[in-house]
Design a protein around this motif. Structure first.
Motif, PDB file in Angstrom:
ATOM      1  N   CYS A 294       0.916  -1.124  -0.052  1.00 39.94           N
ATOM      2  CA  CYS A 294       0.081   0.209  -0.005  1.00 39.94           C
ATOM      3  C   CYS A 294       0.911   0.976   0.099  1.00 39.94           C
ATOM      4  CB  CYS A 294      -0.910   0.094   1.083  1.00 39.94           C
ATOM      5  SG  CYS A 294       0.050   0.150   2.724  1.00 39.94           S
ATOM      6  N   ILE A 295       0.347   2.371  -0.117  1.00 36.33           N
ATOM      7  CA  ILE A 295       0.907   3.722  -0.314  1.00 36.33           C
ATOM      8  C   ILE A 295       1.842   3.971   0.992  1.00 36.33           C
ATOM      9  CG2 ILE A 295      -0.909   5.282   0.102  1.00 36.33           C
ATOM     10  CD1 ILE A 295       2.074   5.926  -2.331  1.00 36.33           C
ATOM     11  N   ARG A 296       1.138   3.600   1.994  1.00 34.95           N
ATOM     12  CA  ARG A 296       1.757   3.872   3.338  1.00 34.95           C
ATOM     13  C   ARG A 296       3.095   3.069   3.839  1.00 34.95           C
ATOM     14  NH1 ARG A 296      -2.284   2.642   6.721  1.00 34.95           N
ATOM     15  NH2 ARG A 296      -1.287   0.729   7.339  1.00 34.95           N
ATOM     16  N   CYS A 297       3.017   1.602   3.279  1.00 32.53           N
ATOM     17  CA  CYS A 297       4.138   0.864   3.477  1.00 32.53           C
ATOM     18  C   CYS A 297       5.158   1.228   2.367  1.00 32.53           C
ATOM     19  CB  CYS A 297       3.729  -0.536   3.529  1.00 32.53           C
ATOM     20  SG  CYS A 297       2.445  -1.089   4.846  1.00 32.53           S
ATOM     21  N   ALA A 298       4.538   1.698   1.243  1.00 34.41           N
ATOM     22  CA  ALA A 298       5.801   1.792   0.226  1.00 34.41           C
ATOM     23  C   ALA A 298       6.747   2.968   0.316  1.00 34.41           C
ATOM     24  CB  ALA A 298       4.934   2.000  -1.274  1.00 34.41           C
ATOM     25  N   VAL A 299       6.131   4.063   1.146  1.00 31.87           N
ATOM     26  CA  VAL A 299       6.940   5.303   1.298  1.00 31.87           C
ATOM     27  C   VAL A 299       7.407   5.413   2.900  1.00 31.87           C
ATOM     28  CG1 VAL A 299       5.627   6.837  -0.222  1.00 31.87           C
ATOM     29  CG2 VAL A 299       5.019   6.570   2.127  1.00 31.87           C
TER      30      VAL A 299
END
Length: 108
Positions: free
Chosen positions: A102-107
């Motif tokens: 997800c975007i949160r874990c990717a960044v």
């Protein structure tokens, strides 16, 4: 965009990348034309081969990600973040259909 459309997109991208990888491998192996007899020209050709090998490596990595995504679709785990277990936003999947985060874990 539905799961079926994402799957179709992944399959099309897989075919495109497999074709690109075959062309890179053909060029690097010099199947259709041997190395030049001129040593200076051979040096340039070898430098070009190194660039093509790097491109081939990137293509292979993306292909592996796409194949993993297709497996996840078949197994029912597609669209779930591998780090936190939350659903990956459909908008993110549209942009990066082979993502596993997800975007949160990717960044983060």
């Amino acid at each position: 965009m539905s799961l079926e459309q994402i799957r179709d997109h992944l399959l099309a991208r897989q075919a495109e990348l497999e074709g690109r990888l075959a062309r890179v491998e053909e060029h690097v192996s010099h199947r259709n034309e041997p190395l030049s007899a001129d040593f200076a020209e051979q040096a340039v050709e070898r430098e070009n081969d190194e660039v093509l090998e790097a491109i081939g490596c990137e293509v292979s990595n993306e292909l592996a990600q796409i194949k993993q995504s297709l497996r996840r679709i078949e197994e029912g785990g597609y669209g779930v973040c591998e780090r936190c277990g939350e659903d990956i936003a459909l908008e993110r999947l549209k942009i990066v259909p082979h993502t596993i985060y997800c975007i949160r874990c990717a960044v983060g």
